[in-house]
Design a protein around this motif. Structure first.
Motif, PDB file in Angstrom:
ATOM      1  N   GLY A 145       0.809  -1.206   0.000  1.00  0.00           N
ATOM      2  CA  GLY A 145       0.000   0.000   0.000  1.00  0.00           C
ATOM      3  C   GLY A 145       0.844   1.259   0.000  1.00  0.00           C
ATOM      4  O   GLY A 145       0.493   2.256  -0.639  1.00  0.00           O
ATOM      5  N   VAL A 146       1.979   1.222   0.703  1.00  0.00           N
ATOM      6  CA  VAL A 146       2.873   2.375   0.730  1.00  0.00           C
ATOM      7  C   VAL A 146       3.503   2.593  -0.639  1.00  0.00           C
ATOM      8  O   VAL A 146       3.545   3.725  -1.152  1.00  0.00           O
ATOM      9  CB  VAL A 146       3.971   2.183   1.798  1.00  0.00           C
ATOM     10  N   SER A 147       3.988   1.534  -1.263  1.00  0.00           N
ATOM     11  CA  SER A 147       4.605   1.684  -2.584  1.00  0.00           C
ATOM     12  C   SER A 147       3.582   2.132  -3.620  1.00  0.00           C
ATOM     13  O   SER A 147       3.898   2.928  -4.514  1.00  0.00           O
ATOM     14  CB  SER A 147       5.271   0.371  -3.021  1.00  0.00           C
ATOM     15  N   TYR A 191      11.850   1.419  -0.975  1.00  0.00           N
ATOM     16  CA  TYR A 191      11.191   0.753  -2.103  1.00  0.00           C
ATOM     17  C   TYR A 191      11.872   1.060  -3.434  1.00  0.00           C
ATOM     18  O   TYR A 191      11.984   0.195  -4.301  1.00  0.00           O
ATOM     19  CB  TYR A 191       9.728   1.196  -2.187  1.00  0.00           C
ATOM     20  N   PHE A 192      12.328   2.312  -3.585  1.00  0.00           N
ATOM     21  CA  PHE A 192      12.916   2.765  -4.852  1.00  0.00           C
ATOM     22  C   PHE A 192      14.235   3.459  -4.526  1.00  0.00           C
ATOM     23  O   PHE A 192      14.257   4.680  -4.326  1.00  0.00           O
ATOM     24  CB  PHE A 192      11.961   3.711  -5.582  1.00  0.00           C
ATOM     25  N   PRO A 193      15.325   2.709  -4.439  1.00  0.00           N
ATOM     26  CA  PRO A 193      16.599   3.271  -3.972  1.00  0.00           C
ATOM     27  C   PRO A 193      17.107   4.467  -4.778  1.00  0.00           C
ATOM     28  O   PRO A 193      17.754   5.356  -4.226  1.00  0.00           O
ATOM     29  CB  PRO A 193      17.568   2.086  -4.075  1.00  0.00           C
ATOM     30  N   THR A 194      16.812   4.499  -6.088  1.00  0.00           N
ATOM     31  CA  THR A 194      17.282   5.604  -6.915  1.00  0.00           C
ATOM     32  C   THR A 194      16.110   6.197  -7.700  1.00  0.00           C
ATOM     33  O   THR A 194      15.041   5.586  -7.814  1.00  0.00           O
ATOM     34  CB  THR A 194      18.351   5.141  -7.917  1.00  0.00           C
ATOM     35  N   LEU A 198      11.494   5.776 -11.738  1.00  0.00           N
ATOM     36  CA  LEU A 198      11.023   5.968 -13.116  1.00  0.00           C
ATOM     37  C   LEU A 198      10.607   4.651 -13.756  1.00  0.00           C
ATOM     38  O   LEU A 198       9.575   4.565 -14.427  1.00  0.00           O
ATOM     39  CB  LEU A 198      12.117   6.631 -13.950  1.00  0.00           C
ATOM     40  N   VAL A 199      11.418   3.627 -13.566  1.00  0.00           N
ATOM     41  CA  VAL A 199      11.102   2.312 -14.132  1.00  0.00           C
ATOM     42  C   VAL A 199       9.771   1.802 -13.578  1.00  0.00           C
ATOM     43  O   VAL A 199       8.910   1.320 -14.313  1.00  0.00           O
ATOM     44  CB  VAL A 199      12.229   1.300 -13.837  1.00  0.00           C
ATOM     45  N   ALA A 200       9.589   1.925 -12.262  1.00  0.00           N
ATOM     46  CA  ALA A 200       8.348   1.456 -11.638  1.00  0.00           C
ATOM     47  C   ALA A 200       7.142   2.249 -12.124  1.00  0.00           C
ATOM     48  O   ALA A 200       6.068   1.684 -12.364  1.00  0.00           O
ATOM     49  CB  ALA A 200       8.463   1.548 -10.122  1.00  0.00           C
ATOM     50  N   VAL A 201       7.308   3.560 -12.289  1.00  0.00           N
ATOM     51  CA  VAL A 201       6.212   4.394 -12.787  1.00  0.00           C
ATOM     52  C   VAL A 201       5.842   3.995 -14.210  1.00  0.00           C
ATOM     53  O   VAL A 201       4.652   3.888 -14.558  1.00  0.00           O
ATOM     54  CB  VAL A 201       6.602   5.885 -12.716  1.00  0.00           C
TER      55      VAL A 201
END
Length: 239
Positions: free
Chosen positions: A9-11, A49-52, A57-60
């Motif tokens: 839920g946080v991510s 969750y998204f170190p960089t 960007l990749v996850a989005v």
């Protein structure tokens, strides 16, 4: 990116906030500080969750494309989407500035980061797999060459739309997607020789021949009408 059943839920909230920032301000505003503030989480939580920024960007990009693909696939599976609806739905998707900004930002990041480039290749494969599944459901050619041709055509139309971003660009994008979908639909028609090559090149050539035949028929009909009119004119003048 890290995730678990308890913390997804946080991510999700982080990704939703990132997509909203993209839509409102563009990729330059997609920083970890701004996204964490918009999501209402500590920046340390975001970097867990998204170190960089590239990971974000990749996850989005993945989330945006899945949000596009899932309704199309589920709608086609329920029989609610037909091949004729595809141009309208895809035009709506490719003129979505949030989705395109995510992809353009990812492309820019891939130019500097080999890891992002590898991720981008995976996203392209994923998207083409979704397109192939969709085309199969709609009775359209789903071979890799046909899917790649359609994908390339539509991405080009999307980039040109976002470069111009006006009413004329939107109409051009709509016309381009209609043309690509019609070419795909015509290439699905059976060829005259069942033993001939049934690859994408053969189907596109057959579609072009069909288009040329239609154009020649229309030209011939117009010429006969004009000849008939010219033949009747002397009679009217003598009268």
């Amino acid at each position: 990116m890290k995730s678990s059943g308890r913390t997804s839920g946080v991510s999700d909230r982080i990704l939703d906030s990132a997509i909203a920032l993209l839509g409102a301000h563009g990729v330059a505003h997609l920083t970890q500080t701004r996204v964490s503030r918009a999501a209402g989480v500590r920046q340390s939580h975001l970097t867990y969750y998204f170190p960089t920024r590239s990971d974000l960007l990749v996850a989005v990009a993945r989330r945006s494309l899945e949000a596009l693909a899932w309704p199309l696939l589920s709608g086609a599976g329920r029989g609610e989407i037909a091949a004729g609806n595809l141009p309208v739905l895809l035009t709506r998707a490719l003129t979505d500035r949030r989705r395109m900004r995510a992809m353009l930002g990812l492309i820019a990041a891939a130019d500097e980061d080999p890891k992002v480039r590898r991720e981008l290749r995976g996203i392209v494969r994923m998207l083409r797999e979704r397109l192939a599944n969709l085309f199969s459901m709609l009775g359209l050619p789903a071979d890799p060459a046909s899917v790649a041709l359609f994908h390339t055509f539509v991405v080009g139309a999307a980039v040109l739309y976002h470069a111009r971003a006006d009413a004329a660009a939107r109409e051009d994008a709509r016309a381009a997607v209609r043309f690509a979908a019609e070419l795909l639909r015509r290439s699905a028609a059976p060829v005259a020789n069942p033993g001939a090559d049934c690859g994408a090149g053969a189907r596109v050539a057959a579609a072009r021949r069909q288009t040329g035949t239609t154009a020649r028929r229309q030209t011939g009909t117009a010429a006969r009408r004009q000849t008939g009119t010219a033949t009747r004119r002397p009679g009217r003048e003598r009268t």
